[in-house]
Scaffold this active site. Structure first.
Site, mmCIF file in Angstrom:
data_model
loop_
_atom_site.group_PDB
_atom_site.id
_atom_site.type_symbol
_atom_site.label_atom_id
_atom_site.label_comp_id
_atom_site.label_asym_id
_atom_site.label_seq_id
_atom_site.Cartn_x
_atom_site.Cartn_y
_atom_site.Cartn_z
ATOM 1 N N GLU A 1 0.877 -1.168 0.000
ATOM 2 C CA GLU A 1 0.000 0.000 0.000
ATOM 3 C C GLU A 1 0.906 1.206 0.000
ATOM 4 O OE1 GLU A 1 -3.145 -0.307 -0.451
ATOM 5 O OE2 GLU A 1 -2.890 -2.475 -0.354
ATOM 6 N N CYS B 1 -2.537 8.121 4.415
ATOM 7 C CA CYS B 1 -2.423 7.738 3.005
ATOM 8 C C CYS B 1 -3.664 8.166 2.234
ATOM 9 C CB CYS B 1 -2.208 6.248 2.896
ATOM 10 S SG CYS B 1 -3.216 5.332 4.043
HETATM 11 P P1 NAP Z 1 9.223 3.886 3.928
HETATM 12 O O1 NAP Z 1 10.442 4.720 3.973
HETATM 13 O O2 NAP Z 1 8.868 3.260 2.643
HETATM 14 O O3 NAP Z 1 9.454 2.732 5.035
HETATM 15 C C1 NAP Z 1 8.517 1.683 5.241
HETATM 16 C C2 NAP Z 1 9.252 0.424 5.720
HETATM 17 O O4 NAP Z 1 9.993 -0.163 4.654
HETATM 18 C C3 NAP Z 1 10.251 0.663 6.821
HETATM 19 O O5 NAP Z 1 10.271 -0.484 7.654
HETATM 20 C C4 NAP Z 1 11.560 0.790 6.083
HETATM 21 O O6 NAP Z 1 12.681 0.475 6.869
HETATM 22 C C5 NAP Z 1 11.381 -0.217 4.973
HETATM 23 N N1 NAP Z 1 12.087 0.130 3.733
HETATM 24 C C6 NAP Z 1 11.864 1.231 2.963
HETATM 25 N N2 NAP Z 1 12.652 1.204 1.890
HETATM 26 C C7 NAP Z 1 13.384 0.068 1.960
HETATM 27 C C8 NAP Z 1 14.376 -0.507 1.111
HETATM 28 N N3 NAP Z 1 14.781 0.090 0.000
HETATM 29 N N4 NAP Z 1 14.924 -1.664 1.501
HETATM 30 C C9 NAP Z 1 14.530 -2.271 2.637
HETATM 31 N N5 NAP Z 1 13.603 -1.771 3.477
HETATM 32 C C10 NAP Z 1 13.032 -0.617 3.138
HETATM 33 O O7 NAP Z 1 7.947 4.691 4.383
HETATM 34 P P2 NAP Z 1 7.733 5.560 5.727
HETATM 35 O O8 NAP Z 1 8.766 6.595 5.808
HETATM 36 O O9 NAP Z 1 7.544 4.655 6.863
HETATM 37 O O10 NAP Z 1 6.312 6.194 5.486
HETATM 38 C C11 NAP Z 1 6.112 7.364 4.797
HETATM 39 C C12 NAP Z 1 5.554 7.085 3.430
HETATM 40 O O11 NAP Z 1 4.644 5.985 3.438
HETATM 41 C C13 NAP Z 1 4.809 8.245 2.901
HETATM 42 O O12 NAP Z 1 5.552 8.767 1.844
HETATM 43 C C14 NAP Z 1 3.470 7.693 2.419
HETATM 44 O O13 NAP Z 1 3.342 7.918 1.067
HETATM 45 C C15 NAP Z 1 3.517 6.246 2.620
HETATM 46 N N6 NAP Z 1 2.352 5.728 3.325
HETATM 47 C C16 NAP Z 1 1.412 5.016 2.650
HETATM 48 C C17 NAP Z 1 0.315 4.488 3.311
HETATM 49 C C18 NAP Z 1 -0.741 3.655 2.615
HETATM 50 O O14 NAP Z 1 -1.595 3.054 3.245
HETATM 51 N N7 NAP Z 1 -0.743 3.552 1.316
HETATM 52 C C19 NAP Z 1 0.198 4.702 4.677
HETATM 53 C C20 NAP Z 1 1.180 5.414 5.323
HETATM 54 C C21 NAP Z 1 2.263 5.905 4.640
HETATM 55 P P3 NAP Z 1 13.303 1.497 7.938
HETATM 56 O O15 NAP Z 1 12.488 1.336 9.181
HETATM 57 O O16 NAP Z 1 14.678 1.027 8.076
HETATM 58 O O17 NAP Z 1 13.205 2.870 7.341
#
Ligand code: NAP
Length: 505
Positions: free
Chosen positions: A264, A301
């Protein structure tokens, strides 16, 4: 005195495991704590334990799994004050929000318990044998859904409870009969730990296999990579950014045995304000929009980042009402320093763009964000792709259109969305009828005369949508239908009576 002092360990195979190195949490307020950094070796141990638990867990009765889910809910409630304390410290979200989110989390677990008790999710179908059929007899076929195997869950930063350690993905997977390995979000490791403690207690009180749940703290991107590429993992539930989700999705697709990645991701959730609705209540819609846009510092989101409205005095009133309401909001604490920085960068991009006019611009410092509002035209929007990209936070964009045809052209130009909204009155019926099927092609949920923040956890909810809203348009991450992500249909042909037992009977 603190209600909860984290020890900072991972949970693997029912045991708390320390790590060789640690990372410090970065709470919005309150003390920082040290947490063990995850590693590929620890991920492998958790996946091994999950795989070892799978056969026994998949074979548990639906009643036993329902009781397990209810026990997790009870154990979370038993830690209510401590959960709220550490959750508010880490996320900066207010106490009332954390309390509400805890209710949502335990409610989801209870909903899934009821759902699997009913058994409809198995979607059982039987084609009776027709031994005398000509020219060939028909065999007996019994179809039902079975659990896929160990599932990896990446919790969301913006829902430290309801979309995280024992949130919707975990509840759905455990309900289906799949062990879960959670990659803890580095934004809320302590909240993850106390919830993992609750799950551990529920495993022990209900006698579930110890490997059925694991929490590996983050602190290193290798943890997520190792988790999605571990051959024992059979599906992934993820909530987060487009960039992170896409990177992990690509890793899943590149595995020797590719697996489904249910991500998501981001969405700008456009709202279409139709002319009669704008004439009747432009001020009300503008004010309501500002409320939805700034709820939780815009970190939803489903945050409606774009309002489409026909140019003219009603559009002026809507924009003025939104601006007046946004000016009153002021700075709000963001979930992490990184999210606050990304918000500032997004606002800077808008400020530098020749394709938009500023309506309200604010300075955001440190971990805070203040609302920003811009305007643009259909042609500018459709020609500058980044205007359609989500800026996570309280940033709004108004697109003024000149006609109904232009509104339809714009609707067709959007990428996949989690939600799309129509503000419509009876006088808009013709245009609303034109837009509805277009928006249904674009979004997982289409709503009328409301705001998309606030996602009901229910049987008929869809929280998903075409890419880039999600990586799998056939799925939802909220509501009982989300269990389908972790199930696989199997057809059983001509089984002898002595094998037709359990859920097959
Ligand atoms: P994120 O940076 O994508 O991180 C989400 C999770 O994935 C974290 O556990 C992160 O690890 C891990 N991760 C991210 N990139 C990775 C990679 N390249 N390799 C391995 N692991 C990786 O997102 P966020 O900062 O938590 O949330 C903010 C974003 O999420 C916003 O931009 C928003 O668009 C989106 N969001 C979407 C929804 C929805 O329901 N669609 C809901 C909330 C947020 P770490 O803990 O080490 O960073």
């Amino acid at each position: 005195m603190a209600q909860f002092t984290p020890h900072g360990k991972h949970l693997i195979g029912g045991e708390w495991v320390a790590g060789e190195t640690t990372f410090a949490s970065s709470p919005a307020h309150g003390p920082a704590h040290d947490y063990a950094v995850g590693s590929p070796e620890l991920v492998a141990r958790a996946c091994e334990a999950a795989a070892a638990a799978f056969d026994a867990y998949a074979a548990t009765s639906r009643e036993a799994r329902a009781a397990f889910l209810e026990a997790i809910a009870d154990e979370i409630e038993a830690r209510a004050d401590a959960v709220t304390e550490i959750g508010t410290q880490e996320s900066g979200l207010p106490e009332a929000r954390l309390n509400g989110e805890r209710g949502r989390t335990t409610g989801q677990l209870q909903l899934f318990a009821e759902h699997i008790r009913k058994g409809d999710y198995l979607d059982r179908r039987t084609d009776k044998a027709l031994p005398d059929r000509q020219p060939a007899p028909r065999p007996e076929l019994r179809m039902m859904q079975i659990p896929v195997g160990p599932v990896a869950v990446f919790g969301a930063s913006n829902f430290p409870l309801a979309f995280s350690t024992a949130g919707g993905d975990t509840a759905a997977a455990l309900a289906a009969g799949c062990p879960v390995v959670v990659k803890g979000h580095s934004a809320h490791p302590g909240t993850g730990e106390i919830i993992a403690e609750a799950v551990k207690a529920a495993i022990e009180s209900t006698g579930m296999p110890k490997g059925v749940f694991a929490l590996i703290q983050g602190g290193d991107r290798k943890v997520g990579e190792a988790l999605v590429t571990d051959p024992r993992i059979k599906a992934v539930g993820f909530t987060g950014s487009l960039a992170g989700g896409r990177a992990l999705f690509d890793l899943c697709a590149a595995r020797p045995e590719p697996i489904p990645f249910f991500g998501e991701l981001g969405s700008v959730n456009p709202m279409f304000v139709l002319p009669a609705a704008a004439a009747a209540r432009a001020d009300e819609i503008g004010t309501g929009w500002a409320g939805s846009l700034t709820m939780g510092a815009g970190q939803f989101c489903t945050n409606p980042g774009i309002a489409v409205v026909t140019d003219g005095p009603d559009a002026d009133r809507l924009v003025a009402a939104a601006k007046a309401a946004l000016e009153k909001v002021g700075p709000q604490t963001m979930l992490t320093d990184g999210i606050a920085k990304a918000y500032r960068e997004g606002a800077d991009r808008m400020n530098r763009s020749n394709a938009v006019q500023p309506v309200l611009t604010t300075e955001s410092a440190a971990r805070n964000a203040s609302p920003n509002l811009y305007e643009t035209t259909t042609d500018a929007f459709l020609s500058e792709h980044q205007l359609g990209e989500e800026v996570f936070g309280p940033l709004g964009l108004v697109i003024r259109v000149k006609s109904a045809d232009e509104m339809e052209r714009l609707a067709r130009g959007f990428e996949g969305q989690l939600t799309a909204t129509l503000h419509t009155d009876a006088g808009d019926a013709e245009l609303a009828r034109r837009l509805l099927p277009i928006l249904a092609q674009k979004a997982g949920r289409v709503l009328a005369n409301g705001f998309p923040t606030g996602v009901e956890v229910a049987d008929a909810m869809v929280h998903g949508g075409p890419y880039p809203a999600s990586t799998n348009f056939g799925a939802t991450s909220v509501g009982t239908l989300s269990i389908r992500r972790f199930l696989r249909p199997v057809s059983f042909q001509n089984l002898p009576d002595y094998l037709i037992e359990g859920d097959l009977a």
